[in-house]
Design a protein around this motif. Sequence first.
Motif, PDB file in Angstrom:
ATOM      1  N   PHE A 184      -2.534   1.361 -10.904  1.00 28.52           N
ATOM      2  CA  PHE A 184      -3.959   1.459 -10.399  1.00 28.52           C
ATOM      3  C   PHE A 184      -4.548   0.182  -9.650  1.00 28.52           C
ATOM      4  O   PHE A 184      -5.678  -0.249  -9.928  1.00 28.52           O
ATOM      5  N   ARG A 185      -3.779  -0.127  -8.672  1.00 25.04           N
ATOM      6  CA  ARG A 185      -4.266  -1.283  -7.712  1.00 25.04           C
ATOM      7  C   ARG A 185      -4.723  -0.522  -6.462  1.00 25.04           C
ATOM      8  O   ARG A 185      -3.758  -0.619  -5.546  1.00 25.04           O
ATOM      9  N   LEU A 186      -5.970  -0.366  -6.338  1.00 25.02           N
ATOM     10  CA  LEU A 186      -6.262   0.257  -5.009  1.00 25.02           C
ATOM     11  C   LEU A 186      -6.200  -0.659  -3.960  1.00 25.02           C
ATOM     12  O   LEU A 186      -6.059  -0.266  -2.724  1.00 25.02           O
ATOM     13  N   ASP A 187      -6.380  -1.999  -4.047  1.00 25.18           N
ATOM     14  CA  ASP A 187      -6.126  -3.183  -3.138  1.00 25.18           C
ATOM     15  C   ASP A 187      -4.790  -3.161  -2.515  1.00 25.18           C
ATOM     16  O   ASP A 187      -4.620  -3.144  -1.333  1.00 25.18           O
ATOM     17  N   VAL A 188      -3.666  -2.951  -3.338  1.00 25.56           N
ATOM     18  CA  VAL A 188      -2.428  -2.645  -2.914  1.00 25.56           C
ATOM     19  C   VAL A 188      -2.200  -1.243  -2.021  1.00 25.56           C
ATOM     20  O   VAL A 188      -1.476  -1.060  -1.125  1.00 25.56           O
ATOM     21  N   MET A 189      -2.967  -0.362  -2.593  1.00 22.72           N
ATOM     22  CA  MET A 189      -2.850   0.840  -2.059  1.00 22.72           C
ATOM     23  C   MET A 189      -3.423   0.776  -0.478  1.00 22.72           C
ATOM     24  O   MET A 189      -2.864   1.142   0.553  1.00 22.72           O
ATOM     25  N   PHE A 190      -4.773   0.139  -0.195  1.00 26.86           N
ATOM     26  CA  PHE A 190      -5.315   0.211   0.731  1.00 26.86           C
ATOM     27  C   PHE A 190      -4.506  -0.609   1.728  1.00 26.86           C
ATOM     28  O   PHE A 190      -4.486  -0.653   3.023  1.00 26.86           O
ATOM     29  N   ALA A 191      -3.968  -1.964   1.305  1.00 29.16           N
ATOM     30  CA  ALA A 191      -3.446  -2.984   2.295  1.00 29.16           C
ATOM     31  C   ALA A 191      -1.911  -2.347   2.716  1.00 29.16           C
ATOM     32  O   ALA A 191      -1.746  -2.387   3.900  1.00 29.16           O
ATOM     33  N   THR A 192      -1.163  -1.385   2.057  1.00 30.18           N
ATOM     34  CA  THR A 192      -0.208  -0.646   2.236  1.00 30.18           C
ATOM     35  C   THR A 192      -0.693   0.475   3.473  1.00 30.18           C
ATOM     36  O   THR A 192       0.121   0.244   4.402  1.00 30.18           O
ATOM     37  N   VAL A 193      -1.581   1.046   3.585  1.00 31.66           N
ATOM     38  CA  VAL A 193      -1.941   2.138   4.351  1.00 31.66           C
ATOM     39  C   VAL A 193      -2.234   1.260   5.586  1.00 31.66           C
ATOM     40  O   VAL A 193      -2.004   2.003   6.735  1.00 31.66           O
ATOM     41  N   ALA A 194      -2.933   0.307   5.193  1.00 34.73           N
ATOM     42  CA  ALA A 194      -3.520  -0.367   6.760  1.00 34.73           C
ATOM     43  C   ALA A 194      -2.128  -0.931   7.290  1.00 34.73           C
ATOM     44  O   ALA A 194      -2.182  -0.842   8.920  1.00 34.73           O
ATOM     45  N   ILE A 197      -0.776   2.147   9.201  1.00 34.30           N
ATOM     46  CA  ILE A 197      -1.448   2.404  10.362  1.00 34.30           C
ATOM     47  C   ILE A 197      -1.165   1.747  11.537  1.00 34.30           C
ATOM     48  O   ILE A 197      -0.868   1.952  12.834  1.00 34.30           O
ATOM     49  N   LEU A 198      -1.163   0.363  11.259  1.00 32.37           N
ATOM     50  CA  LEU A 198      -1.077  -0.776  12.379  1.00 32.37           C
ATOM     51  C   LEU A 198       0.350  -0.626  12.906  1.00 32.37           C
ATOM     52  O   LEU A 198       0.747  -0.671  14.035  1.00 32.37           O
ATOM     53  N   LEU A 199       1.435  -0.512  12.014  1.00 30.11           N
ATOM     54  CA  LEU A 199       2.927  -0.158  12.350  1.00 30.11           C
ATOM     55  C   LEU A 199       2.756   1.046  13.400  1.00 30.11           C
ATOM     56  O   LEU A 199       3.592   1.176  14.474  1.00 30.11           O
ATOM     57  N   VAL A 200       2.182   2.230  13.073  1.00 30.44           N
ATOM     58  CA  VAL A 200       2.095   3.366  13.982  1.00 30.44           C
ATOM     59  C   VAL A 200       1.620   3.220  15.198  1.00 30.44           C
ATOM     60  O   VAL A 200       1.954   3.545  16.397  1.00 30.44           O
TER      61      VAL A 200
END
Length: 220
Positions: A184-194, A197-200
Motif C-alpha cells: 500500500f505504498r502509493l508513492d512507490v507506485m507513482f514513482a515507478t509509473v513516472a 513513462i520517462l523511459l518510454v
Amino acid sequence: MWDQVSALLFKALGETLFMVGASSAIAFASGVPLGVILHVTSRGGLLERRVLNGLLSAVVNAARSTPFIILMVLLIPVTRLIAGTSIGTGAAIVPLSIAAAPFVGRVVEGALREVDRGVVEAAQAMGATSWQVIRKVLLPEAFPAILSGLTLSVVSLIGFSAMAGAVGGGGLGDLAIRYGYQRFRLDVMFATVAVLILLVQLCQAGGDLLARLARKDGKS
C-alpha cells in the motif's frame, strides 16, 4: 525512507533495461529475417512460396494474438529449459523475446511492402539477384520505416517487462507490485509509473530521431 525507495528504483530500472535490451536484441535478430521471409515469399514476392508463407503467417498471427501474460505461462517449460528457471530477470527474457519477434516480423514485412515496386523491377532489369535486391534495394529503402517500427517494438517490450514483474520477472513491474501495491505504498507506485513513462518517452524520442536522420541520409 526515500533513500531506500531510490535505491530500489535504480535497481529495478537496471533490471528492466537489461530485460528490454536483451530481448530487443534477440527479437530484432530473429524478427528482421522473419519479416524479410514473409515479404519475399508472399504472392508476387521475389521468392513466392505460398505454402511456406501461409504457415509462417499462421504461426506469427497465433503468437501475436495471445495475451503476453498467458504466453508467459504457456512458455514456462521452454523458459526453464533455456534459462534453468522460470523466475527472475534472466528468465523473463525468453518470453519477452518470443512475444516481440512476431511483432518485429510484421513491422519489417509492412515496411518492405511499402517499397516502390518500380525500384525493385529496375534492379532486376539490371541483373540483380534476389539476394542482391533484398540487401541493396529493399532493406535500404525500407530502413527508416523499419527503424520507426523497431521503436514501437521497444516501447511494447517496456510494457511487457512491467507485466513480467507481476509473475516474478523482476524490474519496475515487480517493484510496483511488491512494494507499491502489496504494501500500500502509493508513492512507490507513482514513482515507478513516472520512471516507466520517462523511459518510454526517451525511447520514442530517440527512435524518432534516428528515423528522421535515416530519411535525410536516404534523400541526400
